[in-house]
Design a protein around this motif. Structure first.
Motif, PDB file in Angstrom:
ATOM      1  N   TYR A  83     -13.351   3.320 -17.869  1.00  0.00           N
ATOM      2  CA  TYR A  83     -13.394   2.261 -16.876  1.00  0.00           C
ATOM      3  C   TYR A  83     -13.227   2.806 -15.459  1.00  0.00           C
ATOM      4  O   TYR A  83     -12.587   3.846 -15.242  1.00  0.00           O
ATOM      5  N   ASN A  88     -16.617  -0.908 -17.200  1.00  0.00           N
ATOM      6  CA  ASN A  88     -17.271   0.288 -17.718  1.00  0.00           C
ATOM      7  C   ASN A  88     -18.590   0.461 -16.974  1.00  0.00           C
ATOM      8  O   ASN A  88     -19.009  -0.408 -16.199  1.00  0.00           O
ATOM      9  N   LYS A 136     -11.410  -3.767 -13.736  1.00  0.00           N
ATOM     10  CA  LYS A 136     -11.854  -2.545 -14.399  1.00  0.00           C
ATOM     11  C   LYS A 136     -13.177  -2.815 -15.105  1.00  0.00           C
ATOM     12  O   LYS A 136     -13.310  -3.790 -15.848  1.00  0.00           O
ATOM     13  N   PRO A 170     -18.310   2.978 -23.371  1.00  0.00           N
ATOM     14  CA  PRO A 170     -17.758   1.613 -23.268  1.00  0.00           C
ATOM     15  C   PRO A 170     -16.271   1.568 -22.961  1.00  0.00           C
ATOM     16  O   PRO A 170     -15.782   0.553 -22.455  1.00  0.00           O
ATOM     17  N   ARG A 171     -15.523   2.640 -23.245  1.00  0.00           N
ATOM     18  CA  ARG A 171     -14.082   2.607 -23.047  1.00  0.00           C
ATOM     19  C   ARG A 171     -13.616   3.461 -21.866  1.00  0.00           C
ATOM     20  O   ARG A 171     -12.434   3.768 -21.745  1.00  0.00           O
TER      21      ARG A 171
END
Length: 237
Positions: free
Chosen positions: A33, A42, A40, A30-31
């Motif tokens: 990108y 994910n 940006k 999830p973090r």
């Protein structure tokens, strides 16, 4: 090639600095990108934004993204291909390459070779006792042990080839290869020249002498190695 454990944009960009292209599988973190359409995203959000193909398509989507900027401030492009997971049909897998000119099918084909490497390490570690049968801190010791284990694997691979691979059928396999042999380079050149002659005769009205003069001029302008393949004397030019 590497798997999703190492597929961080920072890692990929470091490899690219060494003038080496990357093909890897991505993990939906999830973090982490990627740049797309000035924003940006994910990986999961990116798939939802671009997925359009339905039904039984194997390739679900393909897009160009950016990983970040290099030291010169230039954006680093990459290509992500979303493919259907064969084991879980409702899920998808994502492959990334920094060579954005590769076709989607070629990216999938190349990455598929990584599985053979995984099988190789599984056999050497689990069955041939790599790093378990012998342990030492000397580089020469580790190198010798690894070489012996790999030699065992080669012997097993040769035995498997001899007993299972259809290429061991000797003359039968050779005959099949000869039958499917691609057209040779010289034959292809002769075929192209015949097509050229037919095209010239169709669009130009020339006497046979003038046509032969034109054709001889064309042959004389060819490189010497091509003349040799066609059986044309180099001295004729």
């Amino acid at each position: 090639m590497f798997d999703s454990w190492f597929s961080f944009p920072s890692t990929i960009m470091k490899v690219l600095e060494q003038k080496i292209h990357v093909i890897c599988m991505l993990k939906g973190m999830p973090r982490v990108y990627y740049g797309y359409n000035g924003q940006k995203w994910n990986l999961n959000a990116l798939y939802k934004a671009v997925h359009k193909k339905r039904g039984k398509a194997k390739i679900l989507a393909s897009i160009i993204v950016t990983l970040g900027c290099n030291e010169q401030g230039e954006e680093i492009p990459a290509k992500i291909v979303f493919v259907r997971d064969r084991n879980r049909r409702r899920n998808w897998l994502a492959l990334l390459t920094t060579d954005v000119h590769l076709p989607d099918e070629e990216i999938i084909r190349i990455y598929g070779k990584r599985w053979d490497i995984e099988v190789f390490f599984k056999i050497t570690k689990s069955y041939l006792r790599l790093a378990k049968e012998f342990q030492g801190r000397s580089y020469d010791m580790m190198f010798a042990h690894t070489s012996i284990v790999f030699a065992r694997y080669i012997l097993l691979a040769v035995e498997s080839r001899e007993s299972q691979d259809p290429r061991t059928l000797g003359e039968l396999f050779s005959l099949c290869c000869d039958e499917m042999e691609d057209i040779k380079f010289a034959s292809a050149l002769l075929l192209l020249i015949e097509l050229f002659k037919s095209a010239v005769r169709e669009f130009l009205v020339l006497t046979e002498e003038k046509f032969q003069e034109l054709f001889d001029q064309f042959l004389s302008s060819l490189p010497n190695y091509i003349k040799g393949l066609l059986g044309v004397s180099v001295c004729e030019s």
